[in-house]
Write a protein that holds these residues in place. Structure first.
Motif, mmCIF file in Angstrom:
data_model
loop_
_atom_site.group_PDB
_atom_site.id
_atom_site.type_symbol
_atom_site.label_atom_id
_atom_site.label_comp_id
_atom_site.label_asym_id
_atom_site.label_seq_id
_atom_site.Cartn_x
_atom_site.Cartn_y
_atom_site.Cartn_z
ATOM 1 N N GLY A 50 35.732 15.792 40.876
ATOM 2 C CA GLY A 50 36.473 14.729 41.548
ATOM 3 C C GLY A 50 36.669 14.994 43.024
ATOM 4 O O GLY A 50 36.067 15.892 43.609
ATOM 5 N N PHE A 51 37.515 14.180 43.616
ATOM 6 C CA PHE A 51 37.884 14.345 45.026
ATOM 7 C C PHE A 51 39.088 15.272 45.069
ATOM 8 O O PHE A 51 40.208 14.868 44.742
ATOM 9 N N ARG A 52 38.858 16.503 45.471
ATOM 10 C CA ARG A 52 39.876 17.551 45.402
ATOM 11 C C ARG A 52 41.161 17.152 46.124
ATOM 12 O O ARG A 52 42.262 17.323 45.592
ATOM 13 N N ASN A 53 41.046 16.647 47.356
ATOM 14 C CA ASN A 53 42.243 16.305 48.127
ATOM 15 C C ASN A 53 43.055 15.191 47.476
ATOM 16 O O ASN A 53 44.281 15.191 47.529
ATOM 17 N N GLU A 54 42.370 14.249 46.863
ATOM 18 C CA GLU A 54 43.088 13.161 46.198
ATOM 19 C C GLU A 54 43.814 13.665 44.951
ATOM 20 O O GLU A 54 44.968 13.306 44.705
ATOM 21 N N LEU A 55 43.142 14.494 44.163
ATOM 22 C CA LEU A 55 43.796 15.030 42.969
ATOM 23 C C LEU A 55 44.926 15.984 43.356
ATOM 24 O O LEU A 55 45.947 16.050 42.678
ATOM 25 N N ARG A 56 44.766 16.673 44.475
ATOM 26 C CA ARG A 56 45.858 17.514 44.996
ATOM 27 C C ARG A 56 47.071 16.638 45.288
ATOM 28 O O ARG A 56 48.201 16.987 44.975
ATOM 29 N N GLN A 57 46.839 15.488 45.891
ATOM 30 C CA GLN A 57 47.924 14.572 46.237
ATOM 31 C C GLN A 57 48.663 14.110 44.977
ATOM 32 O O GLN A 57 49.888 14.033 44.965
ATOM 33 N N VAL A 58 47.924 13.811 43.911
ATOM 34 C CA VAL A 58 48.539 13.367 42.659
ATOM 35 C C VAL A 58 49.438 14.462 42.094
ATOM 36 O O VAL A 58 50.612 14.228 41.785
ATOM 37 N N LEU A 59 48.893 15.654 41.949
ATOM 38 C CA LEU A 59 49.652 16.758 41.351
ATOM 39 C C LEU A 59 50.856 17.132 42.218
ATOM 40 O O LEU A 59 51.949 17.386 41.697
ATOM 41 N N LEU A 60 50.651 17.146 43.519
ATOM 42 C CA LEU A 60 51.738 17.462 44.440
ATOM 43 C C LEU A 60 52.858 16.426 44.331
ATOM 44 O O LEU A 60 54.044 16.778 44.263
ATOM 45 N N ASN A 61 52.516 15.167 44.269
ATOM 46 C CA ASN A 61 53.519 14.115 44.178
ATOM 47 C C ASN A 61 54.338 14.239 42.890
ATOM 48 O O ASN A 61 55.564 14.145 42.908
ATOM 49 N N ILE A 62 53.665 14.461 41.775
ATOM 50 C CA ILE A 62 54.369 14.567 40.501
ATOM 51 C C ILE A 62 55.263 15.807 40.483
ATOM 52 O O ILE A 62 56.406 15.749 40.015
ATOM 53 N N LEU A 63 54.783 16.917 41.011
ATOM 54 C CA LEU A 63 55.616 18.126 41.066
ATOM 55 C C LEU A 63 56.811 17.944 42.005
ATOM 56 O O LEU A 63 57.925 18.382 41.690
ATOM 57 N N MET A 64 56.601 17.288 43.144
ATOM 58 C CA MET A 64 57.716 17.031 44.068
ATOM 59 C C MET A 64 58.749 16.112 43.410
ATOM 60 O O MET A 64 59.962 16.338 43.527
ATOM 61 N N ASN A 65 58.287 15.082 42.701
ATOM 62 C CA ASN A 65 59.205 14.198 41.988
ATOM 63 C C ASN A 65 59.978 14.970 40.920
ATOM 64 O O ASN A 65 61.167 14.717 40.702
#
Length: 181
Positions: free
Chosen positions: A73-88
């Protein structure tokens, strides 16, 4: 005053993350390359970035990746998803008086990869669960309501699926992605 420099640096990274979310909503085409990368390394990178927030919030982070799992996949985009969920998850745990726990695991299933991120924060109502991935829906005082909307767009772009479940014990996000992009 290095302590303050670390705090400033962390806040600037979070601000940059929010700006990236807004830019992602406004852009449709990206000049990115699909790559296969270790999800283990991505989680390590994200948890190192979030370490100050994890420590300041007194959160226990439990990892559940028992093998090396590659994901396309697109590493930076999947990073954004995981980061957002962890921050939430960290934000949700601010309301907990007892032990604050975030658990994540990645499973390599027959035809897909499943990522689960859960926290023992307060239960999300059924009504909120139904609208949680819609744009500009938020329960936070200073939330934008685009984080989970962007997450859903990114996961669907990867031909995957994202769902949220919540009960009195856990709130969990399940992400499934195909093994081949």
């Amino acid at each position: 005053q290095l302590k303050y420099l670390d705090i400033i640096d962390h806040e600037l990274h979070q601000l940059n993350f929010r700006i990236d979310q807004f830019l992602h909503v406004s852009k449709k085409d990206h000049d990115q390359i699909v790559e296969s990368f270790l999800i283990n390394d991505l989680f390590k990178e994200i948890t190192e970035f979030l370490y100050p927030s994890i420590v300041n919030s007194n959160v226990i982070l439990q990892e559940g990746i028992s093998q090396r799992i590659y994901i396309p996949g697109f590493r930076n985009e999947l990073r954004q998803v995981l980061l957002n969920i962890l921050m939430n998850s960290i934000d949700a745990l601010a309301e907990n008086d007892g032990q604050k726990t975030i658990h994540y695991q990645v499973s390599d299933l027959e035809d897909k990869i499943e990522i689960q991120i859960r926290n023992n924060g307060p239960k999300i109502s059924e009504e909120s669960i139904r609208t949680i991935f819609e744009p500009f829906v938020t329960t936070k005082n200073h939330g934008t309501g685009i984080g989970l909307f962007v997450c859903k767009q990114i996961i669907e772009k990867h031909d995957g699926n994202i769902k949220c479940f919540s009960n009195d014990e856990w709130t969990a996000f399940y992400i499934t992605l195909p093994k081949e992009a």
